[in-house]
Structure formats: C-alpha cells, structure tokens
Design a protein around this motif. Structure first.
Motif, PDB file in Angstrom:
ATOM      1  N   ASP A 121      -1.945  -0.012   7.721  1.00  0.00           N
ATOM      2  CA  ASP A 121      -2.369   0.834   8.946  1.00  0.00           C
ATOM      3  C   ASP A 121      -3.205   1.915   8.428  1.00  0.00           C
ATOM      4  O   ASP A 121      -2.811   2.825   7.737  1.00  0.00           O
ATOM      5  CB  ASP A 121      -1.125   1.360   9.328  1.00  0.00           C
ATOM      6  CG  ASP A 121      -1.434   2.103  10.794  1.00  0.00           C
ATOM      7  OD1 ASP A 121      -2.496   2.691  11.335  1.00  0.00           O
ATOM      8  OD2 ASP A 121      -0.364   2.012  11.686  1.00  0.00           O
ATOM      9  N   SER A 122      -4.385   1.961   8.987  1.00  0.00           N
ATOM     10  CA  SER A 122      -5.393   2.769   8.275  1.00  0.00           C
ATOM     11  C   SER A 122      -5.224   4.470   8.705  1.00  0.00           C
ATOM     12  O   SER A 122      -5.756   5.398   8.185  1.00  0.00           O
ATOM     13  CB  SER A 122      -6.816   2.514   9.064  1.00  0.00           C
ATOM     14  OG  SER A 122      -6.901   2.758  10.383  1.00  0.00           O
ATOM     15  N   ALA A 123      -4.390   4.540   9.779  1.00  0.00           N
ATOM     16  CA  ALA A 123      -4.089   5.989  10.235  1.00  0.00           C
ATOM     17  C   ALA A 123      -2.829   6.552   9.484  1.00  0.00           C
ATOM     18  O   ALA A 123      -2.475   7.768   9.467  1.00  0.00           O
ATOM     19  CB  ALA A 123      -3.400   5.999  11.668  1.00  0.00           C
ATOM     20  N   THR A 160       0.283  -4.913   2.633  1.00  0.00           N
ATOM     21  CA  THR A 160      -1.153  -4.753   1.881  1.00  0.00           C
ATOM     22  C   THR A 160      -0.897  -4.184   0.651  1.00  0.00           C
ATOM     23  O   THR A 160      -0.520  -2.972   0.433  1.00  0.00           O
ATOM     24  CB  THR A 160      -2.151  -4.229   2.566  1.00  0.00           C
ATOM     25  OG1 THR A 160      -2.555  -5.023   3.932  1.00  0.00           O
ATOM     26  CG2 THR A 160      -3.417  -4.210   1.913  1.00  0.00           C
ATOM     27  N   ASN A 161      -0.892  -5.149  -0.429  1.00  0.00           N
ATOM     28  CA  ASN A 161      -0.644  -4.391  -1.880  1.00  0.00           C
ATOM     29  C   ASN A 161       0.767  -3.443  -2.018  1.00  0.00           C
ATOM     30  O   ASN A 161       0.662  -2.528  -2.286  1.00  0.00           O
ATOM     31  CB  ASN A 161      -1.529  -3.589  -2.385  1.00  0.00           C
ATOM     32  CG  ASN A 161      -1.388  -3.165  -3.836  1.00  0.00           C
ATOM     33  OD1 ASN A 161      -0.869  -3.904  -4.639  1.00  0.00           O
ATOM     34  ND2 ASN A 161      -1.974  -2.067  -4.253  1.00  0.00           N
ATOM     35  N   PRO A 162       1.971  -4.440  -1.679  1.00  0.00           N
ATOM     36  CA  PRO A 162       3.109  -3.449  -1.727  1.00  0.00           C
ATOM     37  C   PRO A 162       3.529  -2.984  -3.176  1.00  0.00           C
ATOM     38  O   PRO A 162       4.319  -2.134  -3.018  1.00  0.00           O
ATOM     39  CB  PRO A 162       4.136  -4.490  -1.240  1.00  0.00           C
ATOM     40  CG  PRO A 162       3.518  -6.007  -1.214  1.00  0.00           C
ATOM     41  CD  PRO A 162       1.997  -5.644  -1.161  1.00  0.00           C
ATOM     42  N   GLY A 163       3.001  -3.711  -4.074  1.00  0.00           N
ATOM     43  CA  GLY A 163       3.444  -3.328  -5.372  1.00  0.00           C
ATOM     44  C   GLY A 163       2.939  -1.948  -5.650  1.00  0.00           C
ATOM     45  O   GLY A 163       3.511  -1.414  -6.895  1.00  0.00           O
ATOM     46  N   GLN A 164       2.058  -1.294  -4.987  1.00  0.00           N
ATOM     47  CA  GLN A 164       1.719   0.236  -5.095  1.00  0.00           C
ATOM     48  C   GLN A 164       2.982   1.108  -4.967  1.00  0.00           C
ATOM     49  O   GLN A 164       2.879   2.330  -5.249  1.00  0.00           O
ATOM     50  CB  GLN A 164       0.270   0.602  -4.488  1.00  0.00           C
ATOM     51  CG  GLN A 164       0.712   0.667  -2.755  1.00  0.00           C
ATOM     52  CD  GLN A 164      -0.549   0.760  -2.103  1.00  0.00           C
ATOM     53  OE1 GLN A 164      -1.112   1.914  -1.989  1.00  0.00           O
ATOM     54  NE2 GLN A 164      -0.840   0.041  -1.178  1.00  0.00           N
TER      55      GLN A 164
END
Length: 446
Positions: A121-123, A160-164
């Motif tokens: 989510d970009s927000a 999106t990229n949950p590993g971060q």
C-alpha cells in the motif's frame, strides 16, 4: 596443580554463589512485562488479554465506547491511533484515551495504524516512522507502563517482500529502547498481519533477542488464511514449541464458508491461556466485522454476540487486571445458590420470548429472554419444537439439548434464581435450510 585446583574451586564457589543470589530477571520489570510465554503484571500476576479493537482514529468522538466495551466483559481494548496517515491523534488525545482506559479498568493497547500494508500500500508508513510517532508521545506514555502496551505498527508489511519485516521490526524495537521506553511492546506479523509466508514464525527469535528489555510479545492476526482448525492449531503449536510469547491481536468470524474459524480461535486461546482481541467494536467499512450496530452496545450483531456472550467469549473468560483490583467484570453474573426457603406463594411461572438476532446462508443466531412471573423462581426450563428442520449447534448461558425437532433449554448455575418479574437471557447458534420460522415457546419454573 594444587594452585590450579584452588583456582578452580574458587571459580566454582563463585558460580554457585551467583546462582544462589540471582533471584530475578536480567532486567527489572517495569509494569506489564513478559515472563516466559506469559504477559504478567508488575506484581507477577499473569494477565491474559480478553478484549476488542476500537477504531478511535476515525471515530474520536465515540468515547462512550470504552465504558461499553468494559460492560461487554473485556479486560483490554486495542485502540487504533494515527500519526498522520489519517487525522493525527495528538498527545492530548492519547492522554485522554489512556485516562478512559484506566477509568473503565481496561488495559490499553495503543497501536499505530499508519503502517498497515507497507510495501504493498503506497500510503502506508514505515515502522521507523511509527517509532518516531511514539517518541513524540513519550512524555504522555512514560509512567503508564502498568496500564499501556505499545503496539508499534499495525500489520506493518503487506504481501510485497514480506521478508523485509524482520530487519524493520528489529530496528523499530531497538529505536524504542534506545529512546528510553520501558513498556511492553507488541509487534504484528507481516502479510497484513496474517504471516502466511511464515516470516514471523521463522524469525521470531531474532525479534525477541533484539529487545534489550526482553519485553516484547508477538501478535498474529487471523482472518481467512486461518479458515480451518488445523491451520490455527498448527500455527499456535509452533509458537508454543518455541516458547515464544504470542497474542491474537485481531481476528474476525466465520460469516461465510472459507472465512476465519473464530470458534477454534476462541477455544484454543482459552485452552492455551493466550490473549485475544477481536476486530472490531464498530465503524468498519465492511460492516460484517462490526460487533455493534452504529456503536450501540444494545445492538450486538451476530459477531458481537459470539465474542461477548459465546462459548470462550469475553463474559465467560475475561479476568480484570489486578492493578484495578482483579475482580470479575461486572457484566459477568456470579454463581448464586438456591434460596434456603421456598419463595412466597403466587404465580411461580415464567414466560419465554424467542428472537432471531442474525441470519446468514445456512446459519443463524437467536436469543431467548426468560421472565419470571409474579413470584420469585428457583429455576426455569424452556422448550420448543422446530417446524422447519432447524438445529442448535452451540449455546451460552443455558444448557441446551435436542431430540429431533424438540429442544430443551435449562438454566445454568448463575441465572436460575429470578425475582418476581426479573429476566434472564440465553442465546445460541443454529443451522437452517429453506425457512427459519420462530417457534412457539413454553416455559416451566420451579
């Protein structure tokens, strides 16, 4: 050789002395804190969260909800806050929220909702920004460690990229501690809280080790990913085997096939002594997850009835924090003994009324109100016969049995004795096909 033996003996004695005189944790406990897998209070009493989420950030004027949530049996409220993604909840507002929690004898879990779905989510805000929000509120949070848990960021990473999530969470915890926060910290899983890629499950130890105060609890949110009992049990078993502290920080209910298995979540939480916080009191854009209609505590939805009055729900399981006195919630009726002498003469009878309070495809919820006649009664039995093939699947505040279409409900220990004109209420979930007509009721009193 003798000197080496003497040195060795001295070292062993010193080690033994250290064991004998070490009686507490490596860090002094300040307010709510972690002991093993449990949340405990300053005095060492185990505290099991039983409560709901309240969307305060979007409904800051609904302050009466705190009293309503307490009256529903909760011992904890998780309060939605914003640091800028929505209208900012200021220090003055947060001070008032904490005061409302304390006034209503609720432990207050404060969460920053700005982080929801970061990366997808970009927000959404970062966890680092969330930590900055808490740092800005430090003056009103310090000293509240007995009453307040800080949930650093709600569902802080999307799919999106949950590993971060791991590095971001470690950094946020360390930033909170380096800025002097002593509070119990709560951290949500990635994947919008549901951890379906198992990042939190596989990296939880790194998160716990990052906390220099050893005072962090992990939080899983259970929605449609957890639609089967096996998924819930297997996930919780993993955390139990690793000895990690865990709460179920959000969950919904099985309003349709494929949705979350709330009955298993509630029963497993009770069996394992795990805290749970249902989503949410009211005000959702998806009203199926509202526990009340328009924040009206007298209008519990089907979901509200399930979590407030259902088996393993708030009224059945919540224990107030000892910092407030540790008594049962006032909404939980205490067991009562039958009177030692018979009630006065009069109409020792009762009546019963049946109402369908919620209905969905293949299922429904009903409530029955029992009213004593003009004299007190010691107990009651309500009977009815279904005409359309309905069946009762689970009940609360009564012992309900069925024989074919015939159903019998008897009072439980705490709601059988009623004064003249007094009422008791019980409810149940059932299944139906075709039609769901209201049956005629019969009530017998003793």
């Amino acid at each position: 050789m003798k000197r080496k033996l003497t040195v060795l003996a001295t070292a062993l004695l010193a080690a033994a002395a250290a064991v004998l005189f070490f009686t507490g944790p490596a860090y002094a406990a300040t307010g709510l804190h972690i002991a093993g897998r449990n949340i405990v209070e300053r005095n060492g009493s185990t505290f099991v969260m039983r409560g709901v989420n309240h969307p305060h950030a979007w409904y800051a004027n609904r302050t009466s909800s705190f009293a309503d949530i307490k009256a529903a049996g909760a011992n904890t409220v998780r309060v939605v806050l914003s640091g800028g993604r929505w209208t900012t909840n200021t220090a003055a507002d947060v001070t008032n929220v904490i005061a409302l929690c304390k006034q209503n004898r609720l432990i207050c879990v404060l969460e920053n909702h700005d982080t929801t779905g970061y990366g997808e989510d970009s927000a959404a805000y970062t966890l680092d920004q969330a930590a900055n929000y808490w740092i800005g509120l430090k003056s009103v949070l310090t000293g509240q460690e007995d009453y307040v848990v800080i949930n650093i960021g709600n569902e802080p990473i999307g799919n999106t990229n949950p590993g971060q999530w791991t590095a971001a969470t470690v950094a946020a915890i360390q930033k909170m501690r380096s800025n002097g926060f002593e509070h119990l910290l709560m951290v949500d899983a990635p994947n919008w809280g549901q951890d379906w890629t198992y990042v939190m499950r596989d990296n939880g130890q790194a998160i716990l080790d990052a906390d220099t105060r050893k005072n962090t609890v992990l939080s899983i949110h259970m929605y449609a990913v957890f639609n089967q009992a096996s998924a819930i049990i297997n996930y919780l078993d993993t955390f139990a085997s690793k000895g990690w502290p865990l709460v179920i920080g959000e969950f919904g209910w099985q309003f349709a096939s494929g949705e979350v298995d709330d009955a298993t979540i509630l029963s497993e939480a009770e069996r394992r002594n795990l805290g749970y916080l249902g989503w949410s009191w009211s005000g959702n854009t998806d009203p199926i997850l509202d526990m009340t209609t328009n924040f009206d505590a007298n209008q519990l939805t089907t979901w509200g009835q399930r979590i407030v009055n259902g088996p393993n729900g708030l009224k059945a399981t919540a224990q107030e924090a000892t910092i407030f006195g540790g008594s049962q919630p006032p909404s939980s009726p205490p067991p009562s003994s039958p009177p030692s002498s018979p009630p006065p003469s009069g109409s020792r009878g009762c009546t019963a009324t049946y109402a369908v309070t919620g209905q969905w495809g293949g299922g429904f919820q009903a409530d029955v109100k029992v009213t004593a006649g003009s004299s007190a009664i010691r107990g009651w039995t309500v009977t009815w016969t279904y005409a359309n093939g309905q069946t009762v699947t689970q009940s609360w505040n009564a012992t309900v049995t069925s024989s074919g279409a015939a159903v019998t409900a008897r009072n439980v220990s705490y709601n059988g004795s009623l004064g003249a004109g007094a009422t008791a209420q019980f409810g149940f979930l059932g299944s139906w096909t075709g039609s769901n007509s209201v049956p005629a009721m019969a009530c017998a009193a003793t």
